[in-house]
Design an enzyme around this catalytic site. Structure first.
Site, PDB file in Angstrom:
ATOM      1  N   ARG A  51       0.825  -1.216   0.000  1.00  0.00           N
ATOM      2  CA  ARG A  51       0.000   0.000   0.000  1.00  0.00           C
ATOM      3  C   ARG A  51       0.857   1.264   0.000  1.00  0.00           C
ATOM      4  O   ARG A  51       0.482   2.280  -0.565  1.00  0.00           O
ATOM      5  CB  ARG A  51      -0.903   0.028   1.234  1.00  0.00           C
ATOM      6  CG  ARG A  51      -2.009  -0.985   1.187  1.00  0.00           C
ATOM      7  CD  ARG A  51      -2.674  -1.107   2.527  1.00  0.00           C
ATOM      8  NE  ARG A  51      -1.705  -1.467   3.558  1.00  0.00           N
ATOM      9  CZ  ARG A  51      -1.987  -1.690   4.818  1.00  0.00           C
ATOM     10  NH1 ARG A  51      -3.225  -1.574   5.244  1.00  0.00           N
ATOM     11  NH2 ARG A  51      -1.056  -2.019   5.687  1.00  0.00           N
ATOM     12  N   LYS A 148       2.695 -19.380   4.513  1.00  0.00           N
ATOM     13  CA  LYS A 148       2.066 -19.837   5.746  1.00  0.00           C
ATOM     14  C   LYS A 148       1.687 -18.634   6.613  1.00  0.00           C
ATOM     15  O   LYS A 148       2.284 -17.579   6.411  1.00  0.00           O
ATOM     16  CB  LYS A 148       2.992 -20.783   6.492  1.00  0.00           C
ATOM     17  CG  LYS A 148       4.242 -20.109   7.034  1.00  0.00           C
ATOM     18  CD  LYS A 148       4.990 -20.951   8.001  1.00  0.00           C
ATOM     19  CE  LYS A 148       4.338 -20.975   9.361  1.00  0.00           C
ATOM     20  NZ  LYS A 148       5.300 -20.932  10.469  1.00  0.00           N
ATOM     21  N   HIS A 178       8.996 -23.656   3.738  1.00  0.00           N
ATOM     22  CA  HIS A 178      10.405 -23.486   3.355  1.00  0.00           C
ATOM     23  C   HIS A 178      11.285 -24.628   3.865  1.00  0.00           C
ATOM     24  O   HIS A 178      12.386 -24.817   3.368  1.00  0.00           O
ATOM     25  CB  HIS A 178      10.932 -22.099   3.768  1.00  0.00           C
ATOM     26  CG  HIS A 178      11.241 -21.938   5.225  1.00  0.00           C
ATOM     27  ND1 HIS A 178      10.267 -21.651   6.158  1.00  0.00           N
ATOM     28  CD2 HIS A 178      12.408 -22.013   5.914  1.00  0.00           C
ATOM     29  CE1 HIS A 178      10.839 -21.565   7.345  1.00  0.00           C
ATOM     30  NE2 HIS A 178      12.126 -21.773   7.228  1.00  0.00           N
ATOM     31  N   LYS A 182      14.974 -26.928   2.160  1.00  0.00           N
ATOM     32  CA  LYS A 182      16.300 -27.077   2.772  1.00  0.00           C
ATOM     33  C   LYS A 182      17.023 -28.250   2.108  1.00  0.00           C
ATOM     34  O   LYS A 182      16.433 -29.303   1.863  1.00  0.00           O
ATOM     35  CB  LYS A 182      16.178 -27.296   4.283  1.00  0.00           C
ATOM     36  CG  LYS A 182      15.708 -26.017   5.021  1.00  0.00           C
ATOM     37  CD  LYS A 182      15.712 -26.209   6.516  1.00  0.00           C
ATOM     38  CE  LYS A 182      15.030 -25.060   7.239  1.00  0.00           C
ATOM     39  NZ  LYS A 182      15.862 -23.883   7.454  1.00  0.00           N
ATOM     40  N   GLU A 216      15.298 -23.543  18.414  1.00  0.00           N
ATOM     41  CA  GLU A 216      15.691 -22.183  18.020  1.00  0.00           C
ATOM     42  C   GLU A 216      16.234 -21.466  19.235  1.00  0.00           C
ATOM     43  O   GLU A 216      15.708 -21.622  20.343  1.00  0.00           O
ATOM     44  CB  GLU A 216      14.475 -21.423  17.494  1.00  0.00           C
ATOM     45  CG  GLU A 216      13.892 -22.010  16.230  1.00  0.00           C
ATOM     46  CD  GLU A 216      12.823 -21.096  15.672  1.00  0.00           C
ATOM     47  OE1 GLU A 216      13.168 -20.196  14.896  1.00  0.00           O
ATOM     48  OE2 GLU A 216      11.647 -21.270  16.031  1.00  0.00           O
ATOM     49  N   ASP A 235       2.648 -23.131  14.722  1.00  0.00           N
ATOM     50  CA  ASP A 235       3.682 -22.412  13.972  1.00  0.00           C
ATOM     51  C   ASP A 235       4.699 -23.370  13.364  1.00  0.00           C
ATOM     52  O   ASP A 235       5.194 -23.136  12.257  1.00  0.00           O
ATOM     53  CB  ASP A 235       4.391 -21.418  14.914  1.00  0.00           C
ATOM     54  CG  ASP A 235       5.391 -20.531  14.192  1.00  0.00           C
ATOM     55  OD1 ASP A 235       5.034 -20.003  13.126  1.00  0.00           O
ATOM     56  OD2 ASP A 235       6.526 -20.352  14.690  1.00  0.00           O
ATOM     57  N   HIS A 240       6.159 -27.407   9.283  1.00  0.00           N
ATOM     58  CA  HIS A 240       7.548 -27.796   9.026  1.00  0.00           C
ATOM     59  C   HIS A 240       7.856 -29.205   9.551  1.00  0.00           C
ATOM     60  O   HIS A 240       8.400 -30.047   8.836  1.00  0.00           O
ATOM     61  CB  HIS A 240       8.516 -26.812   9.690  1.00  0.00           C
ATOM     62  CG  HIS A 240       8.303 -25.380   9.281  1.00  0.00           C
ATOM     63  ND1 HIS A 240       7.914 -25.018   8.013  1.00  0.00           N
ATOM     64  CD2 HIS A 240       8.422 -24.217   9.968  1.00  0.00           C
ATOM     65  CE1 HIS A 240       7.829 -23.698   7.946  1.00  0.00           C
ATOM     66  NE2 HIS A 240       8.111 -23.194   9.114  1.00  0.00           N
ATOM     67  N   LYS A 331      11.338 -22.077  21.144  1.00  0.00           N
ATOM     68  CA  LYS A 331      12.130 -20.852  21.006  1.00  0.00           C
ATOM     69  C   LYS A 331      12.928 -20.631  22.282  1.00  0.00           C
ATOM     70  O   LYS A 331      12.574 -21.145  23.338  1.00  0.00           O
ATOM     71  CB  LYS A 331      11.200 -19.668  20.753  1.00  0.00           C
ATOM     72  CG  LYS A 331      10.428 -19.829  19.443  1.00  0.00           C
ATOM     73  CD  LYS A 331      10.178 -18.507  18.769  1.00  0.00           C
ATOM     74  CE  LYS A 331       9.396 -18.664  17.488  1.00  0.00           C
ATOM     75  NZ  LYS A 331      10.222 -18.932  16.319  1.00  0.00           N
TER      76      LYS A 331
END
Ligand code: NDP
Ligand code: BG6
Length: 484
Positions: A51, A148, A178, A182, A216, A235, A240, A331
Site C-alpha cells: 500500500r 504460511k 520453506h 532445505k 531455536e 507455527d 515444518h 524458542k
C-alpha cells in the site's frame, strides 16, 4: 565440485507484500543470488506491491538496502546489484481496493511465466485471488505462491482451499513450506531412496525410535501478535515438522514427482494416531540471565501460548507400528540446532563381555546450522584395553565433503521460488495434505485447549521444561543433546 545451473524461463513475478519482512529478508535477496548464478535471466521482471506510496526509485533503494543487509557477499557485487535492481519495479496497491490493478496488469508481458507471491497476512489471500481474477490476470500459465500460515485450523484451511480453488487449478497453487527447500530435507530422499543400505532397515523391526528436534535460540522477537495467536504447535509442528516426519516415514513414491510424493506424504499423515495429554508437554520461556521471558517479549501478559512443545507421535501402519516418533521444538532454547535422528535397535545378542559397552546405531540428519548426515557406529576403542566398544560418528558435513566455495547452494526460499517458475510442485504441499495435517493438529490442540492449562515454565537458553525429558525417560530413552 561445481554444480550445474539450469536457467529458468523468463518470468514476471509480482510480490504482494513486497516491502514486508519476508520479501526484504528472504525473497529478494534470494532472487538476487539466483540472478548472480545465472539461473534468473536479465529479461525477467520483479514487481513489488504494497500500500505504501513509493515510486520505483524509492522501492529499489529499499531493496538495495535489504539485499546489502541480508547478503554478506552483496557489497562486493555492487554492479551486479545495480543491474538486478533495474529488473525491479513497484506498484502501490491496496489488496482490499480495486485501484492500481490495471496499472500492474500492463506490466505483465505476453510470453513470460506469470507468478504472484502472496507474501502478506492470510486475511488478504481471498482479496488478492479474487482481484487477480476480476482484473483478467488469471490464465493457464499463472502460478500463485501462498505463504504460511495456511489456515489456523482444519476449518479455516478448508475454507482457504475452497477460496483458491474458485480461481485457480490445484497445479497453479504453490503452498510454500520453506523446510522442504532445505538441502538436507531433499537429501533425505536421496539417502533413503538412492541407497540400498538404509531402506531394508527403515522400519519398526530395526528402528527403536525417531527424534525430530527443531530448536531455536531466538525468541518471538517482533512477531508477538502473530505468535501469541499461534504457538509452537501451529507455527512449527503442523507444517515444518509434519513435513519432516512425512519425508522420514513415507513409503517409496512411485516416482520423484509432485503427486507421487504428495500421495505418500498424505498416507503418513492419515496414519498418525491422536496424541494423548500424557504424551504432550507444553512450555513457555521465562526470563533468565541470558534473555527476557516470553510474556514481556511478546507483550502478552498472562498468555498461555506455548513457545515449546514436545510430544510422542505414533504412526499406525505396517512399517512403523511400535516405533514412536518424539518431536520437540521451541524458542529460546540453548542452541539453534535441528536434526532428525533415527535411532536403531541394538544387535539382538552381544558376543562381547558384559560391560564392554553396547549401543544402537544412530543416523542423524542435520538440518541446521551445519547441514549434513552423521552415522554413529560402534567400533573397538583403540589401544590395548581389550575389547571395549565405543561409538564414533561417520560424519558427512556437506560443506566439508563437497567443498563449500564452489557449490551453488541456494537458500530454501530461492530454491523454492525457482521451482515455482519451473512449475514443479514436488516440494510444495497439496490442499488435501494441508487439511489432513490440520485435522491431526486440531486434535492435539484440543487436548489442552479446553483445560485452560498454563504451559510449563523453562529458562531462556535451556533445553526446555524438565517434563520433556521425562517424556523420553519414562520410555527408557533420552533426547540427544541440543548442540549447534
Ligand atoms: P510484514 O508485516 O513484514 O509485511 C506485510 C507486507 O504486506 C508489507 O509489505 C505491507 O505493506 C503489505 N500489506 C499489508 N496490507 C496490505 C494490503 N491491504 N494491500 C497490499 N499490501 C499490504 O509481514 P511478513 O513479510 O513478515 O510476512 C508476510 C507473510 O509471510 C505472512 O503471511 C507471514 O505469516 C508469512 N511468513 C513470514 C515469515 C517471516 O520470516 N517474516 C516466515 C514465514 C511466513 P503496506 O503496509 O505498505 O501495505
Ligand atoms: C517460520 C516460523 O515458519 O519458521 C518461525 O514462523 C520460525 O517462528 C521459522 O522461527 C524457523 O525457520 P528456520 O528456517 O530459521 O528454521
Amino acid at each position: 565440485m561445481v554444480s550445474r545451473i539450469i536457467p529458468v524461463k523468463t518470468f514476471d513475478l509480482v510480490i504482494f507484500g513486497g516491502t514486508g519482512d519476508l520479501a526484504r529478508r528472504k525473497i529478494l535477496p534470494g532472487l538476487f543470488r539466483r540472478f548472480l548464478s545465472g539461473q534468473m535471466d536479465s529479461e525477467s521482471r520483479i514487481i513489488g506491491v504494497a500500500r505504501q506510496n513509493l515510486d520505483c526509485r524509492a522501492y529499489r533503494s529499499v531493496i538495495r538496502e535489504a539485499i546489502l543487509e541480508n547478503d554478506s557477499g552483496a557489497r562486493d557485487k555492487i554492479q551486479c546489484l545495480e543491474a538486478f535492481l533495474t529488473l525491479v519495479s513497484y506498484n502501490s496497491i491496496d489488496a482490499e481496493s480495486e485501484s492500481g490493478w490495471d496499472n500492474m496488469a500492463c506490466k505483465m508481458r505476453d510470453g513470460t511465466i506469470h507468478a504472484y507471491y502472496f507474501s502478506v497476512g492470510p486475511s488478504l489471500f481471498d482479496n488478492i485471488a479474487g482481484r487477480l481474477h476480476r482484473h483478467g490476470l488469471v490464465h493457464e500459465d499463472v502460478r500463485i505462491v501462498v505463504e504460511k500460515p495456511f489456515g489456523h485450523d482444519w476449518k479455516s484451511a478448508c475454507a482457504l482451499n475452497r477460496t483458491l480453488a474458485r480461481h485457480f487449478h490445484e497445479h497453479q497453487i504453490f503452498r510454500i513450506d520453506h523446510y522442504l527447500g532445505k538441502e538436507t530435507v531433499q537429501n533425505l530422499m536421496a539417502l533413503r531412496f538412492g541407497n540400498l543400505l538404509f531402506e531394508p532397515l527403515w522400519n519398526s523391526k530395526y528402528v527403536d525410535h525417531i527424534q525430530i528436534t527443531v530448536a531455536e535460540s531466538v525468541g518471538v522477537g517482533g512477531r508477538g501478535d502473530y505468535y501469541d495467536q499461534t504457538g509452537a504447535m501451529r507455527d512449527m509442528v503442523q507444517n515444518h515438522i509434519m513435513q519432516l516426519l512425512c519425508m522420514i516415514a513415507m513409503e517409496p513414491p512411485a516416482k520423484y514427482d509432485p503427486n507421487s510424493m504428495r500421495d505418500e506424504k498424505l498416507k503418513v499423515i492419515r496414519c498418525l494416531d491422536p496424541v494423548t495429554r500424557n504424551d504432550l508437554v507444553r512450555g513457555q520461556y521465562e526470563k533468565s540471565a541470558i534473555s527476557g521471558g516470553y510474556l514481556d517479549e511478546a507483550g502478552k501478559s498472562g498468555s498461555t501460548t506455548e513457545s515449546f512443545i514436545a510430544l510422542k507421535a505414533r504412526i499406525s501402519n505396517w512399517r512403523w507400528a511400535g516405533t514412536p516418533i518424539y518431536i520437540r521444538t521451541g524458542k529460546r532454547l540453548k542452541d539453534r540446532a535441528s536434526e532428525i535422528a533415527v535411532v536403531f535397535k541394538q544387535t539382538p545378542h552381544s558376543i562381547f563381555a558384559a560391560g564392554s559397552g553396547r549401543h544402537g546405531n544412530i543416523l542423524a540428519i542435520k538440518l541446521q546450522p551445519n547441514e549434513g548426515i552423521e552415522l554413529e557406529v560402534t567400533i573397538k576403542e583403540p589401544g590395548p584395553g581389550g575389547m571395549r566398544l565405543i561409538e564414533v560418528p561417520l560424519d558427512m558435513t556437506f560443506a566439508d565433503a563437497l567443498g563449500p566455495s564452489d557449490i551453488d547452494n541456494p537458500d530454501a526460499y530461492e530454491r523454492l521460488v525457482m521451482d515455482v517458475i519451473r512449475g514443479d510442485q514436488t516440494l510444495f504441499m497439496r490442499g488435501d495434505e494441508v487439511e489432513a495435517a490440520w485435522e491431526w493438529t486440531d486434535k492435539v490442540v484440543s487436548e489442552w485447549e479446553n483445560m485452560n492449562e498454563k504451559p510449563l515454565p523453562y529458562s531462556s537458553g535451556s533445553s526446555g521444561p524438565d517434563d520433556s525429558l521425562m517424556l523420553m525417560h519414562r520410555d527408557g530413552r533420552k533426547w540427544r543433546e541440543i548442540r549447534a
